[in-house]
Every structure is written in structure tokens, then in C-alpha cells.
Design an enzyme around this catalytic site. Sequence first.
Site, PDB file in Angstrom:
ATOM      1  N   LYS A  15       9.146  -2.559  -6.580  1.00  0.00           N
ATOM      2  CA  LYS A  15       9.061  -2.651  -5.129  1.00  0.00           C
ATOM      3  C   LYS A  15       8.139  -1.558  -4.596  1.00  0.00           C
ATOM      4  O   LYS A  15       8.143  -0.449  -5.103  1.00  0.00           O
ATOM      5  CB  LYS A  15      10.466  -2.500  -4.549  1.00  0.00           C
ATOM      6  CG  LYS A  15      10.540  -2.592  -3.059  1.00  0.00           C
ATOM      7  CD  LYS A  15      11.983  -2.347  -2.619  1.00  0.00           C
ATOM      8  CE  LYS A  15      12.102  -2.332  -1.128  1.00  0.00           C
ATOM      9  NZ  LYS A  15      11.305  -1.326  -0.467  1.00  0.00           N
ATOM     10  N   GLY A  16       7.357  -1.878  -3.595  1.00  0.00           N
ATOM     11  CA  GLY A  16       6.457  -0.894  -3.004  1.00  0.00           C
ATOM     12  C   GLY A  16       7.192   0.298  -2.411  1.00  0.00           C
ATOM     13  O   GLY A  16       8.302   0.170  -1.904  1.00  0.00           O
ATOM     14  N   GLY A  17       6.572   1.472  -2.518  1.00  0.00           N
ATOM     15  CA  GLY A  17       7.120   2.672  -1.898  1.00  0.00           C
ATOM     16  C   GLY A  17       8.140   3.434  -2.717  1.00  0.00           C
ATOM     17  O   GLY A  17       8.785   4.339  -2.211  1.00  0.00           O
ATOM     18  N   VAL A  18       8.269   3.078  -3.995  1.00  0.00           N
ATOM     19  CA  VAL A  18       9.268   3.765  -4.822  1.00  0.00           C
ATOM     20  C   VAL A  18       8.650   4.704  -5.856  1.00  0.00           C
ATOM     21  O   VAL A  18       9.354   5.263  -6.680  1.00  0.00           O
ATOM     22  CB  VAL A  18      10.220   2.762  -5.522  1.00  0.00           C
ATOM     23  CG1 VAL A  18      11.028   2.003  -4.497  1.00  0.00           C
ATOM     24  CG2 VAL A  18       9.455   1.829  -6.440  1.00  0.00           C
ATOM     25  N   THR A  21       2.951   4.111  -8.445  1.00  0.00           N
ATOM     26  CA  THR A  21       1.615   4.661  -8.650  1.00  0.00           C
ATOM     27  C   THR A  21       1.696   6.094  -9.157  1.00  0.00           C
ATOM     28  O   THR A  21       0.990   6.469 -10.097  1.00  0.00           O
ATOM     29  CB  THR A  21       0.801   4.598  -7.345  1.00  0.00           C
ATOM     30  OG1 THR A  21       0.729   3.226  -6.918  1.00  0.00           O
ATOM     31  CG2 THR A  21      -0.602   5.143  -7.534  1.00  0.00           C
ATOM     32  N   THR A  22       2.559   6.889  -8.563  1.00  0.00           N
ATOM     33  CA  THR A  22       2.719   8.277  -8.981  1.00  0.00           C
ATOM     34  C   THR A  22       3.195   8.354 -10.428  1.00  0.00           C
ATOM     35  O   THR A  22       2.665   9.130 -11.234  1.00  0.00           O
ATOM     36  CB  THR A  22       3.714   9.010  -8.060  1.00  0.00           C
ATOM     37  OG1 THR A  22       3.249   8.892  -6.712  1.00  0.00           O
ATOM     38  CG2 THR A  22       3.851  10.460  -8.439  1.00  0.00           C
ATOM     39  N   ASP A  46      -2.867  -2.562  -7.165  1.00  0.00           N
ATOM     40  CA  ASP A  46      -2.248  -2.318  -5.863  1.00  0.00           C
ATOM     41  C   ASP A  46      -3.245  -2.595  -4.739  1.00  0.00           C
ATOM     42  O   ASP A  46      -4.307  -1.967  -4.677  1.00  0.00           O
ATOM     43  CB  ASP A  46      -1.760  -0.875  -5.798  1.00  0.00           C
ATOM     44  CG  ASP A  46      -0.964  -0.554  -4.548  1.00  0.00           C
ATOM     45  OD1 ASP A  46      -0.792  -1.449  -3.698  1.00  0.00           O
ATOM     46  OD2 ASP A  46      -0.528   0.591  -4.426  1.00  0.00           O
TER      47      ASP A  46
END
Length: 103
Positions: A15-18, A21-22, A46
Amino acid sequence: MFNFNTLSLVLFSGKGGVGITTLSYGFALQWAKEFPDEQILLLSTDLAHSLGDILQFPVTDKAEIVGNLPNLKVRALDGEKLNEKSFQYFAYSSASGKWSYSF
């Protein structure tokens, strides 16, 4: 704990925002340091292009070296361009009522 040193491909999704990417950048960075003789490519799909935000430089559809690690490259696929191309390969026939595709 799982031994990641035997892998040749690792995929991160969620899910996005979790922090996907980091986490994927941290993983690629660690692999590049641990295996300096191997070529590591961090490939982002992304649409938000958040990898460039982390690295503080634009990440494009061309693989670029990251910092002082010559074996680590990053690349971001252009999702809009991929979508345009994928529609070129799919066709619907109203006569037969079937979809056809080619690669």
C-alpha cells in the site's frame, strides 16, 4: 532469518505511504555495499516518483549511478508511456466479440 544473499531478484510491493520506496532503496544500498563486484539495479514503477525525492535528484527512465557506488544504478519506469504502449497491443473485435493481443 532469511538469507537474502542468494537472491538475484527482490520485489517490494504494498500500500502507498508505508515506506516501500525507502525500504527498497535501503535494501539496494546494502546489497551494493556487500557485493561490490555485482551490478545492482533499483527499478521503480511508482507513478509518484518518490525514489527521486529520497535521492534528491531526478530519477528517469535511464539507469543512473547513485553517489559513490558505481555498482548501484537507479531507474524509474515511465508508467504513462508503458500504458500508452500496452494499449497499442490490445484490440477488441466487435464482429467476433473477442480481445486479441500481440507482443
